[in-house]
Scaffold this active site. Sequence first.
Site, PDB file in Angstrom:
ATOM      1  N   TYR A 253      84.465 -20.218  -0.771  1.00 34.38           N
ATOM      2  CA  TYR A 253      83.804 -21.394  -1.333  1.00 34.38           C
ATOM      3  C   TYR A 253      83.184 -22.124  -0.147  1.00 34.38           C
ATOM      4  CZ  TYR A 253      85.772 -20.941  -6.017  1.00 34.38           C
ATOM      5  OH  TYR A 253      86.064 -20.510  -7.281  1.00 34.38           O
TER       6      TYR A 253
ATOM      7  N   HIS B 183      83.592 -20.490 -18.474  1.00 34.43           N
ATOM      8  CA  HIS B 183      83.834 -19.922 -17.147  1.00 34.43           C
ATOM      9  C   HIS B 183      85.268 -19.450 -16.981  1.00 34.43           C
ATOM     10  CE1 HIS B 183      83.390 -19.316 -12.827  1.00 34.43           C
ATOM     11  NE2 HIS B 183      84.475 -20.040 -12.636  1.00 34.43           N
TER      12      HIS B 183
END
Length: 529
Positions: free
Chosen positions: A172, A354
């Site tokens: 990330y 998601h």
Amino acid sequence: LELSWNVSYPQQVVHFQLLAKKLKFGLLFGMSDRGEFENADLAVLWSDGHRSYFGDAWSDAKGQLHMDSQQDYQLLTARKAPEGLYLLFRRAFSTCDPKDYLIEDGTVHLIYGILEKPVPSLQAINTSAIHRGLQRVQLLKPNITVPKLPSDMDTMEITAPDIVIPSQETTYWCYMTELPEHFPKHHIVMYEPVITAGNEALVHHMEVFQCAAEFDTFPHYNGPCDSKMKPERLNYCRHVLAAWAMGAQAFYYPEEAGLAFGGQGSSKYLRLEIHYHNPLVIKGRRDSSGIRLYYTGTLRRHDAGILELGLVYTPVMAIPPGEDSFILTGYCTDKCTQLALPAAGIRIFASQLHTHLAGRAVVTVLARDGRELQVVNADSHYSPHFQEIRMLKEIVAVFPGDELITTCTYNTEDRSQATVGGFGIMEEMCVNYVHYYPQTQLELCKSAVDPGYLHRYFSLVNRFNDEEVCMCPQVSIPQQFHSIPWNTFNRDVLKSLYSFAPISMHCNKSSAVRFPVRTASQPELPSQT
């Protein structure tokens, strides 16, 4: 192959047009649960070298083709043109044929194969030996026209500054940037992804967050989001301006709403977060991906917002290994909506589901007074590789006291250890980002099982199993889950825990401050009206 289609909702029929540009001896086209050629529903065009044939077929669990006794793919025309062969055929959404695929809202896995040699019969086609492929689409798109964009529209790109993608599976990446000085209030009316050419398979999802207005300044940062070097203050950049995930296209706001940014009471600081999925551990790949915002100074009637529903990212929610369909549910409870929503309610117009790699189905339902009112969004053939933001067929009104219940189904048959909730690609999520107006302070409405009850589960497992599950305070929850012997008893008790134990509610503002809602009894699953 080029596919075009149109949908007739009154007739419940899809018309398909296939253009085969360099056809040799035929093709297969159809649908299956997850894109396999086994247990598929197919339209087949084949040639024995002298004559051509078209038929509705199905494949068995070994991929062997059989002619369907009920011919539901109806060929309307076949014509040759300079650019290739056009096939026009139709298929009803539902055919009441057990061998046929039910066409419904959500993702459809379309499969295709090319026949490069003549075949004497349909049964002679070997589906494992042909050139074949898969494309995911939403066949049943809502009948909504793309809104007209304003003439005074401007664009802004929020992109990574030519970074080197780390050579590890999951990263990330956080990058801080800021709006121009004295940038007045605008409405975002559309946004789209900007992906560096060649990195399409590495960029898994991206979000642009605006920082909390309470702070005058935010430090500049460009690096991994989990780095010890990342300033703590970046955790106060949680207001979503744009969210994109693999498979999504450009996103348009409805004409009556836009997403506000800039102006009085709005921070000029933005945080771009990119999730890179690099399973081949490629080294030295540079990236400048991000999101392009289209915005206008002519404000629309409503400020829009994005609300995160589902499960909190926490390892207390876990899926045992070897499960074909394990269900986890996250709640946005009546207590949270009662506190956080205006009396006139909100209107949901779009949704993005998601999960990570084990996700197989996701659904969010709206419940009122203990009864299920309507499905907000559902995808029973969900793929983590195709996560569009989808406009809803009809706007969903949510009022104070309503509940939004999000349920995810997972498959871990290929895993030998428990899969816990978290940010890594091999960990799991269960999220629905709903787009709505008018904007409220509520940014996140999610739940997880109460951690105290999970501790009781580990104690119970210890009492009834020969193998000791270490529950020392220094041992993390993922380690405790990984030490569990996954027999039927331990699986069933975990399922019961997730179905009946009290939940810990997260009812959060964008500043990461919570509305005063904490542990609650698990809501009764609503009965259907």
